[in-house]
Design a protein around this motif. Structure first.
Motif, mmCIF file in Angstrom:
data_model
loop_
_atom_site.group_PDB
_atom_site.id
_atom_site.type_symbol
_atom_site.label_atom_id
_atom_site.label_comp_id
_atom_site.label_asym_id
_atom_site.label_seq_id
_atom_site.Cartn_x
_atom_site.Cartn_y
_atom_site.Cartn_z
ATOM 1 N N TYR A 1 -18.160 -21.537 0.203
ATOM 2 C CA TYR A 1 -16.880 -21.129 0.773
ATOM 3 C C TYR A 1 -16.902 -21.433 2.261
ATOM 4 C CZ TYR A 1 -16.119 -18.518 -3.533
ATOM 5 O OH TYR A 1 -15.945 -18.162 -4.848
ATOM 6 N N TYR B 1 -11.894 -19.260 11.672
ATOM 7 C CA TYR B 1 -11.354 -18.086 12.327
ATOM 8 C C TYR B 1 -10.938 -18.466 13.744
ATOM 9 C CZ TYR B 1 -13.132 -14.849 8.745
ATOM 10 O OH TYR B 1 -13.363 -14.167 7.571
ATOM 11 N N PRO C 1 -12.172 -11.860 15.412
ATOM 12 C CA PRO C 1 -11.799 -13.107 14.734
ATOM 13 C C PRO C 1 -10.668 -12.875 13.738
ATOM 14 C CG PRO C 1 -14.190 -12.768 14.715
ATOM 15 C CD PRO C 1 -13.571 -11.484 15.161
ATOM 16 N N LEU D 1 -8.618 -14.666 10.560
ATOM 17 C CA LEU D 1 -8.773 -15.707 9.555
ATOM 18 C C LEU D 1 -7.592 -16.680 9.590
ATOM 19 C CD1 LEU D 1 -10.441 -16.730 7.117
ATOM 20 C CD2 LEU D 1 -8.962 -15.306 5.683
ATOM 21 N N TYR E 1 -9.148 -20.704 4.564
ATOM 22 C CA TYR E 1 -10.210 -20.293 3.640
ATOM 23 C C TYR E 1 -10.211 -21.287 2.496
ATOM 24 C CZ TYR E 1 -12.776 -17.056 0.549
ATOM 25 O OH TYR E 1 -13.695 -16.470 -0.274
ATOM 26 N N LEU F 1 -13.876 -20.480 15.422
ATOM 27 C CA LEU F 1 -15.170 -20.288 14.779
ATOM 28 C C LEU F 1 -15.119 -20.814 13.356
ATOM 29 C CD1 LEU F 1 -15.440 -16.593 15.904
ATOM 30 C CD2 LEU F 1 -17.172 -18.267 16.510
ATOM 31 N N ARG G 1 -20.247 -19.383 3.524
ATOM 32 C CA ARG G 1 -21.086 -18.454 2.786
ATOM 33 C C ARG G 1 -21.478 -19.061 1.443
ATOM 34 N NH1 ARG G 1 -18.649 -15.350 -1.258
ATOM 35 N NH2 ARG G 1 -16.371 -15.309 -1.300
ATOM 36 N N THR H 1 -22.486 -14.012 -2.303
ATOM 37 C CA THR H 1 -22.661 -13.087 -1.189
ATOM 38 C C THR H 1 -21.441 -13.138 -0.279
ATOM 39 O OG1 THR H 1 -23.976 -12.569 0.770
ATOM 40 C CG2 THR H 1 -23.880 -14.865 0.123
ATOM 41 N N ASP H 2 -21.173 -12.022 0.396
ATOM 42 C CA ASP H 2 -20.096 -11.987 1.388
ATOM 43 C C ASP H 2 -20.597 -12.313 2.794
ATOM 44 O OD1 ASP H 2 -18.460 -9.140 -0.171
ATOM 45 O OD2 ASP H 2 -18.072 -11.284 -0.373
ATOM 46 N N LYS H 3 -21.911 -12.432 2.958
ATOM 47 C CA LYS H 3 -22.486 -12.664 4.287
ATOM 48 C C LYS H 3 -22.025 -14.017 4.815
ATOM 49 C CE LYS H 3 -26.942 -13.756 6.404
ATOM 50 N NZ LYS H 3 -28.404 -13.864 6.152
ATOM 51 N N LEU H 4 -21.407 -13.976 6.004
ATOM 52 C CA LEU H 4 -20.923 -15.200 6.624
ATOM 53 C C LEU H 4 -21.934 -15.718 7.636
ATOM 54 C CD1 LEU H 4 -17.141 -14.465 7.329
ATOM 55 C CD2 LEU H 4 -18.189 -15.577 5.344
ATOM 56 N N PHE I 1 -21.879 -18.081 10.847
ATOM 57 C CA PHE I 1 -20.904 -18.630 11.794
ATOM 58 C C PHE I 1 -21.502 -19.727 12.654
ATOM 59 C CE2 PHE I 1 -17.086 -15.986 11.796
ATOM 60 C CZ PHE I 1 -17.494 -14.848 11.109
ATOM 61 N N GLY I 2 -20.629 -20.646 13.086
ATOM 62 C CA GLY I 2 -20.974 -21.523 14.180
ATOM 63 C C GLY I 2 -20.836 -20.773 15.491
ATOM 64 N N TYR J 1 -21.054 -6.928 12.137
ATOM 65 C CA TYR J 1 -21.568 -8.136 12.787
ATOM 66 C C TYR J 1 -21.783 -7.850 14.268
ATOM 67 C CZ TYR J 1 -20.476 -11.021 8.705
ATOM 68 O OH TYR J 1 -20.457 -11.580 7.451
ATOM 69 N N PHE K 1 -24.527 -11.436 11.119
ATOM 70 C CA PHE K 1 -24.435 -10.389 10.103
ATOM 71 C C PHE K 1 -25.520 -9.337 10.302
ATOM 72 C CE2 PHE K 1 -23.467 -8.621 6.056
ATOM 73 C CZ PHE K 1 -24.661 -8.381 5.391
#
Lengths: 111, 114
Positions: free
Chosen positions: A32, A36, A44, A46, A49, A88, A92, A96-99, A101-102, B35, B45
């Protein structure tokens, strides 16, 4: 090497220009992809997506994902001074929902 | 439709102290994530809570702990503050049971440790 690489900018363009923002990633397991927008002193927000490779369009914004090259892009058409913000990219894995990021690219659109 | 709300907006603490940050998720959301965003960096995270349990944790020390309440709101606690803990702390929420539920972020709490 970071999992997600993003040029921090700043990127300065005139009003009306087409803006191209990019991120590369190293792990092909990312499924995914998100963009942002973050204004100064705000959280951030959204913008886009996407799940699969290809293009997704929403108004002046187009998100592009190329999984074979591990490369994602955000295009902004007819840029406005109100688009001035940090953009940004985030991604993910499937389960998992953990993102991840750049670092964000700071964009300035001048009148 | 209330979005994600966080309090306080700003906080100044001294090294060694403890801090508690609070978050109310977007209306209808049942999952909360935290975060940390250092200046000039993307958010990192910390952990995620669902059904009052920590479900996933990032690479942060045990000084960082959290809690989720039955109404889905959440707290982030940081003990023994270090200067390096100065950052913007962001709370995000989404739906647990929807595989493609994107995260919605609050405006954060800016923590300064002196």
């Amino acid at each position: 090497q970071k999992e997600v690489e993003q040029d921090p900018g700043p990127l300065s363009v005139p009003e009306g220009a087409i803006v191209s923002l990019n991120c590369t990633y190293s792990n092909s397991a990312f499924q995914y992809f998100m963009w942002y927008r973050q204004y100064s002193r705000k959280g951030p927000e959204l913008l886009m997506y996407t799940y699969s490779s290809g293009n997704k369009e929403d108004g002046r914004f187009t998100a592009q994902v190329d999984k074979s090259s591990k490369y994602i892009s955000l295009f902004i058409r007819d840029s406005q001074p109100s688009d001035s913000a940090t953009y940004l990219c985030a991604m993910r894995y499937y389960n998992t929902d953990k993102l991840i990021f750049g670092t964000g690219t700071r964009l300035q659109v001048f009148p | 439709d209330a979005g994600v709300t966080q309090s306080p907006t700003h906080l100044i603490k001294t090294r060694g102290q403890q801090v508690t940050l609070r978050c109310s998720p977007k209306s209808g959301h049942d999952t909360v994530s935290w975060y940390q965003q250092a200046l000039g960096q993307g958010p990192q995270f910390i952990f995620q809570y669902y059904e009052e349990e920590e479900r996933q944790r990032g690479n942060f020390p045990d000084r960082f702990s959290g809690h989720q309440f039955p109404n889905y709101s959440s707290e982030l606690n940081v003990n023994a503050l270090l200067l390096g803990d100065s950052a913007l702390y962001l709370c995000a929420s989404n739906f647990w049971d929807r595989g493609d539920s994107p995260l919605h972020f609050g405006n954060g709490t800016r923590l300064t440790v002196t």
